[in-house]
Design a protein around this motif. Structure first.
Motif, short mmCIF file in Angstrom:
data_model
loop_
_atom_site.label_atom_id
_atom_site.label_comp_id
_atom_site.label_asym_id
_atom_site.label_seq_id
_atom_site.Cartn_x
_atom_site.Cartn_y
_atom_site.Cartn_z
N TYR A 42 -37.30 55.62 -15.85
CA TYR A 42 -36.87 56.70 -14.92
C TYR A 42 -35.47 57.54 -15.76
O TYR A 42 -34.61 56.86 -15.88
CB TYR A 42 -36.35 56.41 -13.69
CG TYR A 42 -35.56 57.40 -13.01
CD1 TYR A 42 -36.19 58.49 -12.53
CD2 TYR A 42 -34.24 56.92 -12.84
CE1 TYR A 42 -35.40 59.59 -11.69
CE2 TYR A 42 -33.47 58.10 -12.41
CZ TYR A 42 -34.11 59.39 -11.64
OH TYR A 42 -33.37 60.29 -11.20
N ARG A 57 -28.14 50.56 -15.13
CA ARG A 57 -27.10 51.30 -14.72
C ARG A 57 -27.56 53.00 -14.96
O ARG A 57 -27.38 53.64 -14.21
CB ARG A 57 -25.95 50.96 -15.52
CG ARG A 57 -24.60 52.03 -15.02
CD ARG A 57 -23.63 51.74 -16.03
NE ARG A 57 -23.85 52.76 -17.22
CZ ARG A 57 -23.16 52.69 -18.36
NH1 ARG A 57 -21.96 52.01 -18.51
NH2 ARG A 57 -23.31 53.40 -19.25
N ASP A 99 -27.54 55.93 -18.27
CA ASP A 99 -26.49 56.70 -18.94
C ASP A 99 -25.55 57.63 -17.98
O ASP A 99 -26.34 58.51 -17.35
CB ASP A 99 -27.18 57.05 -20.22
CG ASP A 99 -27.24 55.87 -21.21
OD1 ASP A 99 -26.28 55.22 -21.59
OD2 ASP A 99 -28.37 55.87 -21.98
N TYR A 113 -28.84 43.39 -24.60
CA TYR A 113 -28.50 44.05 -25.88
C TYR A 113 -28.14 43.09 -27.20
O TYR A 113 -26.90 42.64 -27.11
CB TYR A 113 -27.32 45.16 -25.74
CG TYR A 113 -27.71 46.10 -24.65
CD1 TYR A 113 -28.44 47.16 -25.21
CD2 TYR A 113 -27.47 45.79 -23.06
CE1 TYR A 113 -28.80 48.33 -23.93
CE2 TYR A 113 -27.83 46.89 -22.23
CZ TYR A 113 -28.52 47.81 -22.70
OH TYR A 113 -28.83 48.93 -21.84
N HIS A 164 -24.05 46.48 -26.27
CA HIS A 164 -24.26 47.65 -25.76
C HIS A 164 -23.06 48.58 -26.27
O HIS A 164 -22.04 48.07 -26.49
CB HIS A 164 -24.12 47.73 -24.17
CG HIS A 164 -24.44 49.17 -23.51
ND1 HIS A 164 -23.08 49.80 -23.17
CD2 HIS A 164 -25.64 49.60 -23.32
CE1 HIS A 164 -23.69 50.76 -22.58
NE2 HIS A 164 -24.82 50.92 -22.67
N LYS A 206 -25.50 39.78 -14.46
CA LYS A 206 -26.71 40.28 -13.92
C LYS A 206 -27.59 39.12 -13.32
O LYS A 206 -28.23 39.17 -12.37
CB LYS A 206 -27.42 41.11 -14.91
CG LYS A 206 -26.45 42.55 -15.43
CD LYS A 206 -27.31 43.48 -15.80
CE LYS A 206 -27.15 43.33 -17.26
NZ LYS A 206 -27.64 44.65 -17.97
P1 FAD Z 1 -24.79 47.54 -17.34
O1 FAD Z 1 -25.50 46.10 -17.42
O2 FAD Z 1 -24.19 48.01 -16.27
O3 FAD Z 1 -23.74 47.63 -18.66
C1 FAD Z 1 -23.35 48.89 -19.19
C2 FAD Z 1 -21.86 48.66 -19.65
O4 FAD Z 1 -20.91 48.51 -18.96
C3 FAD Z 1 -21.82 47.45 -20.85
O5 FAD Z 1 -21.49 47.98 -22.13
C4 FAD Z 1 -21.39 46.44 -20.16
O6 FAD Z 1 -21.02 45.50 -20.89
C5 FAD Z 1 -20.33 47.12 -19.33
N1 FAD Z 1 -20.02 46.51 -18.04
C6 FAD Z 1 -20.61 46.03 -17.33
N2 FAD Z 1 -19.85 45.57 -15.94
C7 FAD Z 1 -18.57 46.04 -16.47
C8 FAD Z 1 -17.44 46.17 -15.70
N3 FAD Z 1 -17.42 45.50 -14.57
N4 FAD Z 1 -16.39 46.54 -16.28
C9 FAD Z 1 -16.44 47.20 -17.56
N5 FAD Z 1 -17.63 47.26 -17.95
C10 FAD Z 1 -18.57 46.68 -17.49
N6 FAD Z 1 -32.14 54.28 -18.95
C11 FAD Z 1 -32.54 55.39 -18.27
O7 FAD Z 1 -31.88 56.09 -17.91
N7 FAD Z 1 -33.68 55.04 -17.57
C12 FAD Z 1 -34.52 53.74 -17.83
O8 FAD Z 1 -35.46 53.90 -17.48
C13 FAD Z 1 -34.25 52.95 -19.12
N8 FAD Z 1 -34.55 51.81 -19.17
C14 FAD Z 1 -34.26 50.86 -19.93
C15 FAD Z 1 -34.95 49.83 -20.25
C16 FAD Z 1 -34.57 48.69 -21.41
C17 FAD Z 1 -35.18 47.65 -21.44
C18 FAD Z 1 -33.29 48.86 -21.64
C19 FAD Z 1 -32.72 47.93 -22.70
C20 FAD Z 1 -32.27 50.18 -21.66
C21 FAD Z 1 -33.09 51.43 -20.59
N9 FAD Z 1 -32.20 52.02 -20.32
C22 FAD Z 1 -32.73 53.05 -19.36
C23 FAD Z 1 -30.89 52.49 -21.03
C24 FAD Z 1 -29.77 52.03 -19.94
O9 FAD Z 1 -29.65 52.63 -18.76
C25 FAD Z 1 -28.42 52.26 -20.78
O10 FAD Z 1 -28.30 51.44 -22.17
C26 FAD Z 1 -27.21 52.33 -20.03
O11 FAD Z 1 -26.08 52.70 -20.97
C27 FAD Z 1 -26.96 50.96 -19.66
O12 FAD Z 1 -27.52 50.44 -18.72
P2 FAD Z 1 -27.51 48.62 -18.21
O13 FAD Z 1 -28.23 48.62 -17.22
O14 FAD Z 1 -27.70 47.87 -19.43
O15 FAD Z 1 -26.12 48.44 -17.73
#
Ligand code: FAD
Length: 286
Positions: free
Chosen positions: A50, A108, A110, A142, A146, A162
Motif C-alpha cells: 500500500y 509506518r 514514509d 532492516y 533503516h 515491534k
Molecule cells: P518503524 O519500525 O516505525 O521505524 C521507522 C524508523 O523510526 C526507524 O529508523 C526506527 O529505528 C525509528 N524509530 C522507531 N521508533 C522510534 C521512536 N520511538 N523514536 C525515534 N525513532 C524511532 N512502505 C509503504 O508505504 N507501503 C508498503 O506497502 C511498504 N511495504 C514494505 C514492506 C517491507 C517488507 C519493508 C521492509 C518496507 C516496506 N515499506 C512500505 C517501507 C516502509 O514503510 C519504510 O521503510 C518506512 O520508512 C519505515 O517503516 P517501518 O514500518 O520499518 O517503521
C-alpha cells in the motif's frame, strides 16, 4: 557443487510473494498472470503493498480480496500508519477481519517530502492491530539499518519493540550479500528477538531500477554486482534476466544452506524469476 549438493537435501521451504497495485491496464494483466502462475506453488501467503499517502488503500484491499477468493491462498494487505488516524486504522482493521483477512504487514510508511512531524511508529500500529483482533502480524526489518535510525543497535531495539507489541514475523528489506542477512539474524537472536526474520529476496530484472531502489533504501550494492552488470546493463532483457536469476539463486542457495527455510519474494509483479528460484529450491506445483 557443494552448494548444489546441500541444496538438494533441503526440505520444508516456505515461500511468500509480494505484489503492488498496478497503475495501468497492461500492468494489471501482468499482475494477474503472475498471481495465477505463482499460486500453484502454494505460498504461505501473497502480500500486496500500500503506497503510504497514495490514497489508494481500496486498491490494495480489492486485490487482496480477489487473490484470496480466486486462488484460495491467504492474502495479506500492507498497512501503513503514518497517514491515518487511530480511529481510521481501527476501522480498516475491523473491515479486513470481517472480510476474512487474517494477516497484515504492519508498517509506518514514509513521510511525505518535507514533512517531519508524525505521531506514530510501526510498533504502535502492531499494538493497535492486536487490540482489534488476533491478526498474524508481519513487520519490516532492516539488515543494513533503516535510513532514519541513528545506529544499528537503535534500529534493532525498534524491531524488538515491534515483536514485543505482538508481531509474529519480520520480513527483511532486500540485500545483495547473504552474509549481511546472516549477521543480522545472529544479532537479532542475541538481542532476544525470537520471532522469525524472513529474508526479502529481490530478483533483479533491471540494473537501473536496482540502483535507484538501493539509493533510497540505504542498501549496499557490492562492487562485484556493479562489475557483473558492467557492459550489459543496457543489453536485452533476456541477458539481464539471466544475470538476475544467477545472482538471486546463488544468494538463496547460501541462505538455505545456513538453515533459512522461509523466503519472501519482492516479485515486482513479475513471476519468471521468482518461479525459477522456487523451482530450484524444490518448491513446485503438484
Ligand atoms: P518503524 O519500525 O516505525 O521505524 C521507522 C524508523 O523510526 C526507524 O529508523 C526506527 O529505528 C525509528 N524509530 C522507531 N521508533 C522510534 C521512536 N520511538 N523514536 C525515534 N525513532 C524511532 N512502505 C509503504 O508505504 N507501503 C508498503 O506497502 C511498504 N511495504 C514494505 C514492506 C517491507 C517488507 C519493508 C521492509 C518496507 C516496506 N515499506 C512500505 C517501507 C516502509 O514503510 C519504510 O521503510 C518506512 O520508512 C519505515 O517503516 P517501518 O514500518 O520499518 O517503521
Amino acid at each position: 557443487d557443494a552448494l548444489n549438493q546441500s541444496l538438494s537435501e533441503v526440505k520444508g521451504i516456505n515461500v511468500s510473494f509480494e505484489f503492488f497495485p498496478p497503475k495501468t491496464e497492461t500492468m494489471e494483466k501482468t499482475l494477474w498472470k503472475s498471481v495465477e502462475r505463482l499460486a500453484p506453488l502454494k505460498p504461505k501467503y501473497m502480500s500486496v503493498t500500500y503506497g503510504a499517502n497514495s490514497g489508494e488503500r481500496d486498491r490494495t484491499h480489492e486485490i487482496v480480496k480477489r487473490i484470496q477468493s480466486e486462488t484460495g491462498i491467504a492474502a495479506a494487505p500492507h498497512l501503513t500508519c503514518v497517514d491515518a488516524s487511530r480511529e481510521e486504522l481501527k476501522q480498516i482493521a475491523k473491515d479486513y477481519w470481517a472480510s476474512g483477512i487474517r494477516k497484515i504487514v504492519a508498517l509506518r510508511g514514509d513521510l511525505p517530502e518535507g514533512y517531519t512531524e508524525h505521531v506514530s511508529y510501526a510498533s504502535d500500529l502492531v499494538a493497535l492491530l492486536r487490540d482489534v483482533a488476533d491478526f498474524d502480524i508481519a513487520v519490516a526489518a532492516y539488515p543494513e539499518k533503516h535510513p532514519e535510525a541513528p545506529n544499528s543497535q537503535f534500529d534493532l531495539l525498534n524491531l524488538k519493540r515491534k515483536a514485543e507489541a505482538g508481531a509474529n514475523q519480520a520480513i527483511s528489506q532486500f540485500f545483495f550479500d547473504a552474509e549481511v542477512f546472516l549477521r543480522f539474524r545472529d544479532r537479532a537472536a542475541a538481542a532476544g528477538i525470537d520471532m522469525d526474520i524472513v529474508p526479502g529476496i529481490l530478483p533483479v530484472t533491471n540494473y537501473q531500477t536496482l540502483q535507484r531502489f538501493a539509493g533510497f533504501t540505504n542498501v549496499h550494492v557490492p562492487n562485484w554486482l556493479h562489475k557483473m552488470y558492467d557492459g550489459i546493463d543496457k543489453d536485452d532483457q533476456t541477458t539481464r534476466n539471466l544475470m538476475g536469476a544467477s545472482i538471486a539463486m546463488d544468494m538463496v542457495k547460501v541462505l538455505a544452506k545456513e538453515g533459512i527455510r522461509d523466503f519472501h519474494f519482492y516479485t515486482l509483479n513479475r513471476c519468471e524469476l521468482s518461479y525459477a528460484i522456487c523451482h530450484m529450491l524444490g518448491v513446485r506445483a503438484d
